[in-house]
Each structure stands twice: as C-alpha cells, then as structure tokens.
Write an enzyme that holds these catalytic residues in place. Structure first.
Site, PDB file in Angstrom:
ATOM      1  N   GLU A 157     -61.535  40.471  43.881  1.00 46.45           N
ATOM      2  CA  GLU A 157     -60.708  41.503  44.515  1.00 46.45           C
ATOM      3  C   GLU A 157     -59.374  41.608  43.771  1.00 46.45           C
ATOM      4  O   GLU A 157     -58.760  40.591  43.450  1.00 46.45           O
ATOM      5  CB  GLU A 157     -60.428  41.126  45.981  1.00 46.45           C
ATOM      6  CG  GLU A 157     -59.459  42.087  46.663  1.00 46.45           C
ATOM      7  CD  GLU A 157     -59.105  41.668  48.083  1.00 46.45           C
ATOM      8  OE1 GLU A 157     -60.027  41.487  48.903  1.00 46.45           O
ATOM      9  OE2 GLU A 157     -57.900  41.532  48.368  1.00 46.45           O
ATOM     10  N   THR A 200     -58.112  46.874  46.777  1.00 48.19           N
ATOM     11  CA  THR A 200     -57.568  47.008  48.132  1.00 48.19           C
ATOM     12  C   THR A 200     -56.966  48.396  48.342  1.00 48.19           C
ATOM     13  O   THR A 200     -56.744  49.155  47.397  1.00 48.19           O
ATOM     14  CB  THR A 200     -56.494  45.943  48.431  1.00 48.19           C
ATOM     15  OG1 THR A 200     -55.398  46.173  47.559  1.00 48.19           O
ATOM     16  CG2 THR A 200     -57.035  44.544  48.240  1.00 48.19           C
ATOM     17  N   GLN A 207     -62.797  36.766  55.362  1.00 46.69           N
ATOM     18  CA  GLN A 207     -61.389  36.418  55.254  1.00 46.69           C
ATOM     19  C   GLN A 207     -61.300  35.058  54.577  1.00 46.69           C
ATOM     20  O   GLN A 207     -62.263  34.285  54.604  1.00 46.69           O
ATOM     21  CB  GLN A 207     -60.820  36.358  56.689  1.00 46.69           C
ATOM     22  CG  GLN A 207     -59.367  36.022  56.791  1.00 46.69           C
ATOM     23  CD  GLN A 207     -58.523  37.056  56.087  1.00 46.69           C
ATOM     24  OE1 GLN A 207     -58.435  37.026  54.861  1.00 46.69           O
ATOM     25  NE2 GLN A 207     -57.931  37.961  56.832  1.00 46.69           N
TER      26      GLN A 207
HETATM   27  P1  FAD Z   1     -62.439  45.547  63.107  1.00 46.35           P
HETATM   28  O1  FAD Z   1     -63.865  45.338  62.753  1.00 46.35           O
HETATM   29  O2  FAD Z   1     -62.070  46.838  63.759  1.00 46.35           O
HETATM   30  O3  FAD Z   1     -61.992  44.310  64.038  1.00 46.35           O
HETATM   31  C1  FAD Z   1     -60.639  44.115  64.430  1.00 46.35           C
HETATM   32  C2  FAD Z   1     -60.609  43.489  65.837  1.00 46.35           C
HETATM   33  O4  FAD Z   1     -61.129  44.449  66.798  1.00 46.35           O
HETATM   34  C3  FAD Z   1     -61.487  42.245  65.984  1.00 46.35           C
HETATM   35  O5  FAD Z   1     -60.878  41.416  66.929  1.00 46.35           O
HETATM   36  C4  FAD Z   1     -62.798  42.800  66.543  1.00 46.35           C
HETATM   37  O6  FAD Z   1     -63.555  41.835  67.246  1.00 46.35           O
HETATM   38  C5  FAD Z   1     -62.312  43.916  67.445  1.00 46.35           C
HETATM   39  N1  FAD Z   1     -63.270  45.033  67.546  1.00 46.35           N
HETATM   40  C6  FAD Z   1     -64.047  45.528  66.546  1.00 46.35           C
HETATM   41  N2  FAD Z   1     -64.767  46.577  66.982  1.00 46.35           N
HETATM   42  C7  FAD Z   1     -64.419  46.760  68.291  1.00 46.35           C
HETATM   43  C8  FAD Z   1     -64.792  47.700  69.290  1.00 46.35           C
HETATM   44  N3  FAD Z   1     -65.676  48.659  69.040  1.00 46.35           N
HETATM   45  N4  FAD Z   1     -64.218  47.600  70.509  1.00 46.35           N
HETATM   46  C9  FAD Z   1     -63.298  46.649  70.782  1.00 46.35           C
HETATM   47  N5  FAD Z   1     -62.913  45.721  69.868  1.00 46.35           N
HETATM   48  C10 FAD Z   1     -63.456  45.773  68.643  1.00 46.35           C
HETATM   49  N6  FAD Z   1     -56.401  45.478  55.116  1.00 46.35           N
HETATM   50  C11 FAD Z   1     -55.871  46.555  54.462  1.00 46.35           C
HETATM   51  O7  FAD Z   1     -54.996  47.229  55.004  1.00 46.35           O
HETATM   52  N7  FAD Z   1     -56.311  46.907  53.198  1.00 46.35           N
HETATM   53  C12 FAD Z   1     -57.276  46.218  52.559  1.00 46.35           C
HETATM   54  O8  FAD Z   1     -57.652  46.571  51.428  1.00 46.35           O
HETATM   55  C13 FAD Z   1     -57.863  45.081  53.214  1.00 46.35           C
HETATM   56  N8  FAD Z   1     -58.854  44.361  52.625  1.00 46.35           N
HETATM   57  C14 FAD Z   1     -59.447  43.335  53.320  1.00 46.35           C
HETATM   58  C15 FAD Z   1     -60.534  42.656  52.746  1.00 46.35           C
HETATM   59  C16 FAD Z   1     -61.177  41.620  53.431  1.00 46.35           C
HETATM   60  C17 FAD Z   1     -62.363  40.926  52.793  1.00 46.35           C
HETATM   61  C18 FAD Z   1     -60.713  41.236  54.719  1.00 46.35           C
HETATM   62  C19 FAD Z   1     -61.364  40.108  55.464  1.00 46.35           C
HETATM   63  C20 FAD Z   1     -59.626  41.887  55.298  1.00 46.35           C
HETATM   64  C21 FAD Z   1     -58.992  42.954  54.623  1.00 46.35           C
HETATM   65  N9  FAD Z   1     -57.938  43.666  55.183  1.00 46.35           N
HETATM   66  C22 FAD Z   1     -57.375  44.743  54.513  1.00 46.35           C
HETATM   67  C23 FAD Z   1     -57.380  43.281  56.489  1.00 46.35           C
HETATM   68  C24 FAD Z   1     -58.120  43.970  57.639  1.00 46.35           C
HETATM   69  O9  FAD Z   1     -57.921  45.359  57.608  1.00 46.35           O
HETATM   70  C25 FAD Z   1     -57.522  43.379  58.903  1.00 46.35           C
HETATM   71  O10 FAD Z   1     -57.948  42.028  58.975  1.00 46.35           O
HETATM   72  C26 FAD Z   1     -57.781  44.089  60.203  1.00 46.35           C
HETATM   73  O11 FAD Z   1     -56.952  43.442  61.191  1.00 46.35           O
HETATM   74  C27 FAD Z   1     -59.208  43.994  60.748  1.00 46.35           C
HETATM   75  O12 FAD Z   1     -60.062  44.686  60.002  1.00 46.35           O
HETATM   76  P2  FAD Z   1     -61.617  44.789  60.406  1.00 46.35           P
HETATM   77  O13 FAD Z   1     -62.187  45.744  59.461  1.00 46.35           O
HETATM   78  O14 FAD Z   1     -62.225  43.468  60.551  1.00 46.35           O
HETATM   79  O15 FAD Z   1     -61.463  45.441  61.872  1.00 46.35           O
END
Ligand code: FAD
Length: 282
Positions: free
Chosen positions: A10, A41, A173
C-alpha cells in the site's frame, strides 16, 4: 530457504508534487518483489481523487502489479459515489478497496447517503455501469475489532455481510501479533467467511511511527515492541528492530497459512523489501 508468497503493498499519494519522483522510484523498487497488487489510499471526502488516480495510473503503466484503488463513501451521495467510481473505471482502474472512511472531527457522519462500506460494495455490484467493469472488490477487516464495534463478533458479522454483498478479498488493519490474525481468521471461517483475508503489516521503525500508527488505528500498544524501540535512541537500531519484528511476523503468518502478505509501505520501499528478504519471502 525462500518461500513463494503472494505479496502486495500500500502507498499513498504524496502531499506535494515534488515528492512524486521519489514515490515513482519506490513503486518501481516494490515491483521487483512481483506484487499481486499495489493499492493507493484515498482521502475520505474525496480530497485526493486526482492525486490517487495519478499514482494508480503510474502503477498501471509502469509495473506488472495490478493497481488497486481505495475508495471511501462516508459523506457522499449515491450519485457522487457512482461518478467517483466511473472516473476511476474510465482510467482503466478495475480493482477497488471499498471503505467507509473517517470524516475529519466535527463533520457529521450522517451527512450523505452512504454510511458504511457495504453501501459502496452494493453500489459497485448494482450499478450497471460498473458491475461488469469491476474485477475485484476488497474490503477492510479488523482482527482486534474496529474501534466503533461493540464486539469482535460484530466485526465478523460486518465482514460476512460485505462478503455476501460481493467482496472477494479482505485486507486487515495493522496488528502486532500473528496469533491475533490466526484467532480472527478461525472465528471468521467458523462464521462462514470464505474470502481470503490478507494480513496487513508494517515495519515499525521508530517510537514516533509506533505512536502515530496507534493514534491512526486505535490499536492497543504492543508493549514488547514498544519496550524494544524505547531501549535505544539510535535510528539504525530502531530500523533493525522494526524490520526484525515484521520479518518474524511474516514467517509466523506464512506458517499460519495466510493467503499472502500485505505491507503498508509508507511510500518507502527499503524497509518492506528488507522485511520480506529477512523472512525468506520472494
Ligand atoms: P465499515 O465496514 O462501514 O465499518 C465501520 C464500523 O461500522 C464497524 O464498527 C462496523 O462493524 C460497523 N458497521 C458496518 N456496517 C454496518 C451497518 N450496516 N450497520 C451498522 N453498523 C455497521 N481510510 C481512508 O480514509 N482512506 C483509505 O485509503 C483507507 N484505507 C484503509 C485500508 C485498510 C486495509 C484499512 C483496514 C483501513 C483503511 N482506512 C482508510 C480506514 C477506514 O476507512 C476506517 O477504519 C473506517 O473507520 C472503517 O472503514 P470500514 O470500511 O471498515 O467501515
């Protein structure tokens, strides 16, 4: 002995155009490890669309790796997200990491129409303009739980829902102990998750970097690594310790049958390539 293992990296778009040549050099160096993909990212709220695309296009045109675009959806409307996906697909980018993203403090999370990563996965699969064009949808996974989740079970349910919506890969993560990954994969698989879960690792090469990643990820401090780094103030020793820790984790994860190793390169090729080399991975 060397092992053939799928690797991926990444990188992030540099804050200044002046740093682009240096990033290009790092990407060319990372390509020598024959990565499956190099991901780029994306700033939540769309702050870096052009910059991300510029780096992804460089990867597409200059390496043998697939460019994989991170996209975030928090705070956007369906229409905006659809146009965003189109702007990447039109440039030949067909692999995505679908994320929610985190809005800067003070910005309301409920603004926009897409609130969770699964909404973006659903949009990618349902929008006729994109469903045929997209080759891979990856999603995030959290071996130690997302900071907003009530329990690890919630994270596993979230991952399962994203798989059922059409995700075909998960990238984790950061975490600091191979057992955390193995325990999560075991629980996820018992719950019905069948997609590969790639462990995400980073060589932590200074106490400052450790503090920064803990702040960004909300992970708990790994005391053993932290103590090792604080036992010296020599930057060369920090680097040695960080690479050694990462190389040991790579070996343990390969032994635990991880489907590959994803390395957060922080735009620097030397430390991640050294960790792979020290782990005996090619
Ligand atoms: P989600 O899947 O939406 O989950 C977030 C929270 O909401 C979790 O607690 C989950 O259990 C809960 N949830 C999920 N779906 C629902 C639902 N339908 N109803 C109720 N609750 C729900 N951030 C950036 O800004 N740019 C990047 O390029 C970036 N790259 C990343 C790359 C990796 C590999 C990782 C692990 C993280 C990255 N992040 C990035 C950070 C990420 O955007 C944050 O960690 C964010 O807080 C959660 O993203 P997610 O896609 O897991 O969200």
């Amino acid at each position: 002995m060397t092992f053939a293992v799928n690797v991926s990296f990444e990188v992030y778009p540099p804050r200044s155009q002046e740093n682009l040549p240096q990033l290009h050099e790092s990407i060319r160096a990372l390509d020598t490890a024959s990565p499956d993909f190099i991901s780029v990212t994306f700033g939540a709220g769309g702050s870096s669309t052009r910059d991300s695309l510029e780096v992804l296009t460089f990867i597409k045109d200059n390496t043998s790796a697939q460019p994989l675009a991170h996209l975030t959806c928090v705070g956007t409307t369906r229409q905006e997200a659809s146009e965003l996906i189109s702007s990447f697909v039109e440039q030949g980018i067909t692999e995505f990491l679908a994320l929610r993203g985190d809005l800067p403090d003070g910005e309301a999370k409920h603004r926009g129409e897409l609130h969770h990563a699964i909404d973006l996965v659903n949009l990618m699969k349902s929008d006729l303009n994109h469903s045929q064009a997209i080759d891979r949808i990856a999603v995030a996974a959290f071996p130690n739980g997302h900071p907003e989740s009530q329990s690890l079970d919630e994270d596993i349910e979230t991952l399962l829902a994203k798989q059922n919506a059409g995700a075909t890969l998960a990238i984790t993560q950061l975490f600091f102990y191979a057992e955390e990954y193995a325990g999560f994969v075991d629980k996820a698989s018992k719950a019905g998750v069948t997609i590969p879960i790639l462990p995400g690792l980073m060589p932590i090469t200074s106490p400052g970097r450790l503090a920064r990643v803990l702040e960004l990820t909300g992970e708990e401090e790994p005391h053993q690594l932290s103590q090792q780094l604080r036992s010296t103030d020599n930057p060369e020793e920090w680097k040695f310790l960080g690479i050694e820790w990462c190389a040991r984790m790579i070996r343990e994860l390969v032994d635990a049958r991880a489907p590959g190793i994803h390395l957060y390169a922080f735009n620097q090729h030397k430390t991640v390539l050294s960790a792979l080399e020290q782990a005996g991975v090619r």
